[in-house]
Design a protein around this motif. Sequence first.
Motif, PDB file in Angstrom:
ATOM      1  N   PHE A  68     -37.600  13.212  11.588  1.00 51.08           N
ATOM      2  CA  PHE A  68     -39.021  13.564  11.759  1.00 51.08           C
ATOM      3  C   PHE A  68     -39.183  15.081  11.813  1.00 51.08           C
ATOM      4  CE2 PHE A  68     -38.751   9.234  13.372  1.00 51.08           C
ATOM      5  CZ  PHE A  68     -39.844   8.634  12.765  1.00 51.08           C
ATOM      6  N   LEU A  93     -42.937  15.986  11.000  1.00 51.07           N
ATOM      7  CA  LEU A  93     -43.809  14.831  11.227  1.00 51.07           C
ATOM      8  C   LEU A  93     -43.702  14.398  12.682  1.00 51.07           C
ATOM      9  CD1 LEU A  93     -42.904  12.706   8.078  1.00 51.07           C
ATOM     10  CD2 LEU A  93     -45.009  13.986   8.463  1.00 51.07           C
ATOM     11  N   VAL A 148     -46.419   6.391  10.004  1.00 54.79           N
ATOM     12  CA  VAL A 148     -46.171   7.594   9.220  1.00 54.79           C
ATOM     13  C   VAL A 148     -47.130   7.599   8.037  1.00 54.79           C
ATOM     14  CG1 VAL A 148     -44.504   8.727   7.695  1.00 54.79           C
ATOM     15  CG2 VAL A 148     -43.735   7.775   9.850  1.00 54.79           C
ATOM     16  N   LEU A 178     -45.372  12.312   4.320  1.00 55.00           N
ATOM     17  CA  LEU A 178     -43.925  12.174   4.167  1.00 55.00           C
ATOM     18  C   LEU A 178     -43.495  12.601   2.767  1.00 55.00           C
ATOM     19  CD1 LEU A 178     -41.104  11.250   5.070  1.00 55.00           C
ATOM     20  CD2 LEU A 178     -41.759   8.919   4.409  1.00 55.00           C
ATOM     21  N   ARG A 214     -37.060   2.758   9.496  1.00 57.05           N
ATOM     22  CA  ARG A 214     -37.773   3.689  10.392  1.00 57.05           C
ATOM     23  C   ARG A 214     -37.816   3.133  11.812  1.00 57.05           C
ATOM     24  NH1 ARG A 214     -42.117   4.318   7.497  1.00 57.05           N
ATOM     25  NH2 ARG A 214     -43.470   2.840   8.552  1.00 57.05           N
TER      26      ARG A 214
END
Length: 171
Positions: free
Chosen positions: A5, A10, A16, A21, A68
């Motif tokens: 991240f 991020l 997300v 991304l 993720r």
Amino acid sequence: MQNHFDLFHLPQRFAVETEALDSAYREVQNRVHPDKFINATDTEKRVAMQWATRANEAYQTLKNPFKRAAYLCELNGIDLQIESNTTMAREFLMQQMEWREALEDAKAARDIVALENLEADLRKVRKAELEQIGTLLDAGDYEAAAKGVRQLMFLEKFGAEVHAVFEKLEG
């Protein structure tokens, strides 16, 4: 070492923004692309290649909801014990058994419609599971999210089995 991240600037959350991304990934790749290091030293080229590889790995992890979710659990100190912890809710196990029977029946009967229905059910359950996991992760309940991630692992594996039967019947 910064996490995936941080690499892409991020927020460390399950939710997300795909565009953010993708944009962050392109930005990192542009900075470390081998073409920019044609006249660099071997060490600089090697470091750039390592960064490019790391960016690829981070991108693939954050782009995939299952990966993720697992990554967020691990970042927050939760050992998913994917190999050793196979405890699941009774209802989930019963659903698994029903799906396996349906898969075997569809395979034996070469019933594409039944396979499509099974795949649709699986997609619906997977989507709901991902939403639940995302809610738990973003609320900081990593233990509960880990249980969902382990269940999702089974859903992913079963989905691959359904897909393999499709290919075999259509191939």
